[in-house]
Design a protein around this motif. Structure first.
Motif, mmCIF file in Angstrom:
data_model
loop_
_atom_site.group_PDB
_atom_site.id
_atom_site.type_symbol
_atom_site.label_atom_id
_atom_site.label_comp_id
_atom_site.label_asym_id
_atom_site.label_seq_id
_atom_site.Cartn_x
_atom_site.Cartn_y
_atom_site.Cartn_z
ATOM 1 N N MET A 1 0.223 60.480 54.607
ATOM 2 C CA MET A 1 -0.974 61.283 54.371
ATOM 3 C C MET A 1 -1.644 61.669 55.688
ATOM 4 O O MET A 1 -2.069 62.824 55.863
ATOM 5 C CB MET A 1 -1.949 60.509 53.480
ATOM 6 N N GLU A 2 -1.742 60.731 56.624
ATOM 7 C CA GLU A 2 -2.381 61.022 57.901
ATOM 8 C C GLU A 2 -1.579 62.027 58.714
ATOM 9 O O GLU A 2 -2.160 62.901 59.369
ATOM 10 C CB GLU A 2 -2.575 59.730 58.701
ATOM 11 N N TRP A 3 -0.252 61.949 58.683
ATOM 12 C CA TRP A 3 0.576 62.912 59.401
ATOM 13 C C TRP A 3 0.424 64.315 58.810
ATOM 14 O O TRP A 3 0.274 65.298 59.545
ATOM 15 C CB TRP A 3 2.040 62.474 59.373
ATOM 16 N N VAL A 4 0.467 64.411 57.491
ATOM 17 C CA VAL A 4 0.324 65.714 56.844
ATOM 18 C C VAL A 4 -1.063 66.283 57.119
ATOM 19 O O VAL A 4 -1.218 67.478 57.439
ATOM 20 C CB VAL A 4 0.584 65.600 55.329
ATOM 21 N N GLN A 5 -2.085 65.431 57.012
ATOM 22 C CA GLN A 5 -3.446 65.903 57.244
ATOM 23 C C GLN A 5 -3.635 66.318 58.703
ATOM 24 O O GLN A 5 -4.282 67.340 58.983
ATOM 25 C CB GLN A 5 -4.442 64.805 56.874
ATOM 26 N N TRP A 6 -3.075 65.553 59.628
ATOM 27 C CA TRP A 6 -3.171 65.924 61.044
ATOM 28 C C TRP A 6 -2.485 67.250 61.298
ATOM 29 O O TRP A 6 -3.011 68.110 62.030
ATOM 30 C CB TRP A 6 -2.532 64.839 61.909
ATOM 31 N N LEU A 7 -1.314 67.461 60.692
ATOM 32 C CA LEU A 7 -0.587 68.711 60.896
ATOM 33 C C LEU A 7 -1.385 69.904 60.384
ATOM 34 O O LEU A 7 -1.465 70.954 61.048
ATOM 35 C CB LEU A 7 0.766 68.633 60.190
ATOM 36 N N LEU A 8 -1.996 69.752 59.213
ATOM 37 C CA LEU A 8 -2.726 70.869 58.619
ATOM 38 C C LEU A 8 -4.047 71.135 59.338
ATOM 39 O O LEU A 8 -4.441 72.292 59.526
ATOM 40 C CB LEU A 8 -2.979 70.602 57.135
ATOM 41 N N THR A 9 -4.745 70.084 59.706
ATOM 42 C CA THR A 9 -6.063 70.263 60.319
ATOM 43 C C THR A 9 -5.986 70.644 61.792
ATOM 44 O O THR A 9 -6.888 71.314 62.306
ATOM 45 C CB THR A 9 -6.905 68.986 60.169
#
Length: 300
Positions: free
Chosen positions: A54-62
């Motif tokens: 979740m943190e990797w996906v959120q970091w990529l998107l944000t």
């Protein structure tokens, strides 16, 4: 005798007075046992991978500039469905961004992507196993019924007790709630593959593994994509509800708006959720229509 007749009459008229099943106490005792026994296991082995993804996906998107996100979204929607869907997706996301909730949109999208990813990783193999063995599906089916019919709010209490509050318990509850369509429709799609295709593959010397991955799964892909579509919609609805236990995103805007009676904030969050759901629905529908199985069925 005269005293016994009214007693029997009352019992026969209302037999529920004879037996009192303390289901609530039994469930409370079971959840307490589950939490006391497996809390460390869930927090040590289940929470870290979910949180990391979740943190990797959120970091990529944000961390990606919004214009780059819009460009990538257009390409994905165009290749999955059509250029019209691509334009609609860009316009919808841009409109959400102009409402001032771009960060919340990316958070919600990251939660949905993470939960759907785990649903696919867990659900597709279970669906394949159910399609191969009738006994497995017989055992799994009542569990899926319980997972689908249990009200979403019920999942939040044990999730908080096992993982505390935040995004992780919301994701775990979302995965459990949204997984059944993936399992059911993977099983259904593989079972509905015409027998002549598998017979032809067998005649040419294909192994069971080759028949599964090169014949059955591609032909079942439209049905599997329909399950993915339903899983995404359920995941999005559950992510919104999970805002109650600390999950962020657009659902948190709706929840805070309801608590404060701020109709404007709640409307903005709700409109963002609707537009996101429409974009994801159009993209997954386009993927299903372009799957190999849909072309094979149209040729038939």
């Amino acid at each position: 005798m005269n005293d016994l007749i009214p007693m029997l009459g009352g019992s026969l008229g209302n037999p529920f007075e004879l037996i009192d099943m303390p289901i609530d106490d039994w469930v409370t005792q079971f959840v307490d046992w589950l939490v006391n026994t497996f809390r460390d296991f869930f927090r040590t082995w289940v929470s870290p991978p979910v949180k990391t993804v979740m943190e990797w996906v959120q970091w990529l998107l944000t961390s990606t500039p919004p214009l780059a996100v819009l460009a990538g979204l257009f390409v994905i929607a165009w290749r999955a469905a059509s250029w019209k869907v691509g334009v609609f997706a860009v316009v919808a996301f841009a409109f959400i961004g102009f409402m001032g909730v771009w960060e919340e949109l990316m958070t919600t999208l990251s939660l949905v992507i993470t939960s759907v990813l785990f649903c696919l990783i867990i659900g597709v193999p279970i669906g394949i196993l159910c399609s191969r063995k009738d006994m497995t599906y017989t055992l799994v089916r009542p569990i899926l019924d319980i997972m689908q019919t249990t009200p979403p709010f019920v999942y939040l209490v044990p999730a908080v007790m096992l993982f505390s509050i935040g995004n992780v318990p919301g994701l775990v509850a979302t995965i459990i709630f949204a997984m059944p369509p993936t399992i059911r429709l993977t099983n259904l799609g593989i079972r509905q593959v015409p027998g002549q295709y598998t017979e032809a593959a067998t005649a040419f010397g294909s192994t069971p593994r080759q028949i599964l991955w090169k014949v059955q799964v591609p032909l079942a892909m439209p049905t599997i994509m329909a399950g993915l579509n339903q899983t995404i919609m359920l995941a999005l609805s559950m992510v919104v509800i999970a805002a109650i236990i600390g999950a962020g995103g657009l659902g948190l805007l709706v929840f805070q708006g309801l608590n404060r009676l701020d109709i404007g904030q709640a409307f903005v969050g709700g409109l963002g959720i609707v537009l996101l759901a429409m974009v994801l629905d159009r993209i997954t529908q386009g993927l299903g229509e372009k799957a190999p199985g849909s072309r094979a069925s149209s040729d038939d």
